[in-house]
Scaffold this active site. Structure first.
Site, PDB file in Angstrom:
ATOM      1  N   ARG A 194     137.933  47.053 122.748  1.00  0.00           N
ATOM      2  CA  ARG A 194     136.885  47.327 123.745  1.00  0.00           C
ATOM      3  C   ARG A 194     136.927  46.291 124.876  1.00  0.00           C
ATOM      4  NH1 ARG A 194     131.939  47.389 119.973  1.00  0.00           N
ATOM      5  NH2 ARG A 194     130.704  47.443 121.886  1.00  0.00           N
TER       6      ARG A 194
ATOM      7  N   ARG B 189     126.202  42.075 114.842  1.00  0.00           N
ATOM      8  CA  ARG B 189     125.102  42.895 115.365  1.00  0.00           C
ATOM      9  C   ARG B 189     124.667  43.916 114.323  1.00  0.00           C
ATOM     10  NH1 ARG B 189     125.835  46.043 120.901  1.00  0.00           N
ATOM     11  NH2 ARG B 189     127.760  46.756 119.893  1.00  0.00           N
TER      12      ARG B 189
ATOM     13  N   ARG C 205     130.950  52.777 134.342  1.00  0.00           N
ATOM     14  CA  ARG C 205     131.958  52.015 133.596  1.00  0.00           C
ATOM     15  C   ARG C 205     133.313  52.077 134.273  1.00  0.00           C
ATOM     16  NH1 ARG C 205     129.415  51.185 128.631  1.00  0.00           N
ATOM     17  NH2 ARG C 205     130.865  50.800 126.968  1.00  0.00           N
TER      18      ARG C 205
ATOM     19  N   ARG D 126     127.434  49.261 113.656  1.00  0.00           N
ATOM     20  CA  ARG D 126     128.180  50.282 114.391  1.00  0.00           C
ATOM     21  C   ARG D 126     129.643  50.264 113.974  1.00  0.00           C
ATOM     22  NH1 ARG D 126     126.453  49.535 120.650  1.00  0.00           N
ATOM     23  NH2 ARG D 126     128.683  49.922 120.896  1.00  0.00           N
TER      24      ARG D 126
ATOM     25  N   LYS E 166     123.549  43.607 127.428  1.00  0.00           N
ATOM     26  CA  LYS E 166     122.975  44.638 128.302  1.00  0.00           C
ATOM     27  C   LYS E 166     121.854  45.397 127.587  1.00  0.00           C
ATOM     28  CE  LYS E 166     126.945  46.785 128.798  1.00  0.00           C
ATOM     29  NZ  LYS E 166     127.797  45.925 127.954  1.00  0.00           N
TER      30      LYS E 166
HETATM   31  P1  AP5 Z   1     123.739  43.880 122.961  1.00  0.00           P
HETATM   32  O1  AP5 Z   1     122.501  43.747 123.770  1.00  0.00           O
HETATM   33  O2  AP5 Z   1     123.800  44.960 121.947  1.00  0.00           O
HETATM   34  O3  AP5 Z   1     125.025  43.917 123.923  1.00  0.00           O
HETATM   35  P2  AP5 Z   1     125.560  45.087 124.863  1.00  0.00           P
HETATM   36  O4  AP5 Z   1     126.065  44.430 126.099  1.00  0.00           O
HETATM   37  O5  AP5 Z   1     124.555  46.168 125.030  1.00  0.00           O
HETATM   38  O6  AP5 Z   1     126.790  45.548 123.964  1.00  0.00           O
HETATM   39  P3  AP5 Z   1     127.339  46.999 123.598  1.00  0.00           P
HETATM   40  O7  AP5 Z   1     128.408  46.768 122.563  1.00  0.00           O
HETATM   41  O8  AP5 Z   1     126.262  47.951 123.226  1.00  0.00           O
HETATM   42  O9  AP5 Z   1     127.987  47.397 124.918  1.00  0.00           O
HETATM   43  P4  AP5 Z   1     129.136  48.311 125.095  1.00  0.00           P
HETATM   44  O10 AP5 Z   1     129.094  48.374 126.572  1.00  0.00           O
HETATM   45  O11 AP5 Z   1     130.428  47.971 124.515  1.00  0.00           O
HETATM   46  O12 AP5 Z   1     128.756  49.600 124.224  1.00  0.00           O
HETATM   47  P5  AP5 Z   1     128.059  50.962 124.571  1.00  0.00           P
HETATM   48  O13 AP5 Z   1     127.092  51.246 123.508  1.00  0.00           O
HETATM   49  O14 AP5 Z   1     127.617  51.000 125.994  1.00  0.00           O
HETATM   50  O15 AP5 Z   1     124.002  42.456 122.254  1.00  0.00           O
HETATM   51  C1  AP5 Z   1     125.084  42.275 121.362  1.00  0.00           C
HETATM   52  C2  AP5 Z   1     124.651  41.366 120.198  1.00  0.00           C
HETATM   53  O16 AP5 Z   1     124.388  40.055 120.705  1.00  0.00           O
HETATM   54  C3  AP5 Z   1     123.353  41.819 119.504  1.00  0.00           C
HETATM   55  O17 AP5 Z   1     123.482  41.544 118.126  1.00  0.00           O
HETATM   56  C4  AP5 Z   1     122.266  40.922 120.143  1.00  0.00           C
HETATM   57  O18 AP5 Z   1     121.171  40.691 119.244  1.00  0.00           O
HETATM   58  C5  AP5 Z   1     123.034  39.661 120.430  1.00  0.00           C
HETATM   59  N1  AP5 Z   1     122.572  38.973 121.633  1.00  0.00           N
HETATM   60  C6  AP5 Z   1     122.147  39.542 122.788  1.00  0.00           C
HETATM   61  N2  AP5 Z   1     121.815  38.594 123.681  1.00  0.00           N
HETATM   62  C7  AP5 Z   1     122.067  37.386 123.079  1.00  0.00           C
HETATM   63  C8  AP5 Z   1     121.936  36.030 123.476  1.00  0.00           C
HETATM   64  N3  AP5 Z   1     121.488  35.684 124.715  1.00  0.00           N
HETATM   65  N4  AP5 Z   1     122.289  35.055 122.596  1.00  0.00           N
HETATM   66  C9  AP5 Z   1     122.758  35.393 121.365  1.00  0.00           C
HETATM   67  N5  AP5 Z   1     122.893  36.646 120.907  1.00  0.00           N
HETATM   68  C10 AP5 Z   1     122.555  37.649 121.770  1.00  0.00           C
HETATM   69  O19 AP5 Z   1     129.298  51.971 124.471  1.00  0.00           O
HETATM   70  C11 AP5 Z   1     129.893  52.296 123.239  1.00  0.00           C
HETATM   71  C12 AP5 Z   1     131.038  53.283 123.486  1.00  0.00           C
HETATM   72  O20 AP5 Z   1     130.528  54.492 124.086  1.00  0.00           O
HETATM   73  C13 AP5 Z   1     132.125  52.811 124.460  1.00  0.00           C
HETATM   74  O21 AP5 Z   1     133.112  52.033 123.799  1.00  0.00           O
HETATM   75  C14 AP5 Z   1     132.667  54.143 124.993  1.00  0.00           C
HETATM   76  O22 AP5 Z   1     133.537  54.756 124.059  1.00  0.00           O
HETATM   77  C15 AP5 Z   1     131.421  54.996 125.088  1.00  0.00           C
HETATM   78  N6  AP5 Z   1     130.760  54.906 126.399  1.00  0.00           N
HETATM   79  C16 AP5 Z   1     129.516  54.406 126.665  1.00  0.00           C
HETATM   80  N7  AP5 Z   1     129.244  54.488 127.971  1.00  0.00           N
HETATM   81  C17 AP5 Z   1     130.327  55.060 128.553  1.00  0.00           C
HETATM   82  C18 AP5 Z   1     130.648  55.394 129.891  1.00  0.00           C
HETATM   83  N8  AP5 Z   1     129.791  55.150 130.919  1.00  0.00           N
HETATM   84  N9  AP5 Z   1     131.860  55.939 130.146  1.00  0.00           N
HETATM   85  C19 AP5 Z   1     132.728  56.200 129.152  1.00  0.00           C
HETATM   86  N10 AP5 Z   1     132.490  55.895 127.854  1.00  0.00           N
HETATM   87  C20 AP5 Z   1     131.294  55.328 127.556  1.00  0.00           C
END
Ligand code: AP5
Length: 207
Positions: free
Chosen positions: A165, A121, A87, A154, A15
């Site tokens: 997660r 990552r 979410r 991270r 994402k």
């Molecule tokens: P990346 O693009 O970073 O993936 P992502 O889907 O953004 O993953 P996140 O871990 O950031 O999502 P998340 O939803 O768990 O965390 P968030 O920060 O929102 O890609 C991942 C890796 O793969 C990278 O190394 C990239 O280079 C690689 N990659 C990408 N595409 C690829 C491909 N096609 N092929 C190969 N490799 C690839 O949330 C973190 C925390 O915040 C949550 O756990 C929660 O505690 C809190 N939080 C955030 N939002 C909320 C909410 N709305 N409500 C409540 N709590 C929340």
């Protein structure tokens, strides 16, 4: 081009990576709740202090902390990509009261691949750019290509937390696929392939 876009999918599906490209190449404003919360934690704000324990364990931060924050950020914006929000069904309902989203793009990736992606990552704390040690390494080890920031791993990208997660995703966020499908807004994109291949599919879903 659709202007109000939600990116859905499990942790690590890409994402953030796709939102960054859509922002850079098509001028969308990327709103990532994860980036906002990590910044709040780094700055030691009240929100950051409340959110940290949840984030460290891989749990969701309570809805009441997120919904108000996002309402403020979304207000008045025209072309937005929401990354990591909504979410939960409660967050999706709150969003629907504020704006009518055009499309929810669900990026579909299996668990084994997600674990590989997240544990390798690296992220930039300054501009939030995302790298991967094998799939998208920076030109210079440990340094962000975009802003020169010092890349870090991270805390929630350790394998045990990643698995938690994924559980949290299944329980709380997976139901949103059905939620948006019922409203005729869902497009599912297979998320395995090169970053550019996935980008082409996401872009098509926005046309
Ligand atoms: P990346 O693009 O970073 O993936 P992502 O889907 O953004 O993953 P996140 O871990 O950031 O999502 P998340 O939803 O768990 O965390 P968030 O920060 O929102 O890609 C991942 C890796 O793969 C990278 O190394 C990239 O280079 C690689 N990659 C990408 N595409 C690829 C491909 N096609 N092929 C190969 N490799 C690839 O949330 C973190 C925390 O915040 C949550 O756990 C929660 O505690 C809190 N939080 C955030 N939002 C909320 C909410 N709305 N409500 C409540 N709590 C929340």
């Amino acid at each position: 081009m659709k202007s109000k876009v939600v990116l859905l999918g499990p942790p690590g599906c890409g994402k953030g990576t796709q939102a960054e490209k859509l922002g850079d190449e098509l001028g969308y404003v990327k709103l990532s709740t994860g980036d906002m919360l990590r910044e709040a934690v780094r700055n030691g704000t009240e929100l950051g202090m409340k959110a940290k324990t949840y984030m460290d364990s891989g749990a969701l931060v309570p809805n009441d902390l997120i919904i108000g924050l996002m309402k403020e950020k979304i207000a008045g914006l025209d072309r937005i990509i929401l990354d990591g929000f909504p979410r939960t069904i409660e967050q999706a309902d709150a969003l629907a009261e504020q704006i009518d989203i055009d499309v929810a793009v669900n990026i579909d990736v299996d668990d084994a691949e997600l674990v590989k992606r997240l544990t390798q990552r690296r992220s930039c704390p300054d501009c939030n750019a995302v790298y991967h040690l094998a799939n998208k390494p920076p030109a210079k080890e440990g340094v962000c290509d975009k802003c020169g920031g010092k890349l870090y791993q991270r805390d929630d990208d350790k394998e045990e937390t990643v698995r938690n997660r994924l559980e949290v995703y299944r329980k709380n966020t997976f139901p949103l696929i059905d939620y948006y499908e019922k409203r005729g807004k869902l497009v599912t994109v297979p998320g395995v392939g090169s970053i550019d291949e996935i980008y082409a599919k996401v872009r098509k879903a926005l046309e």
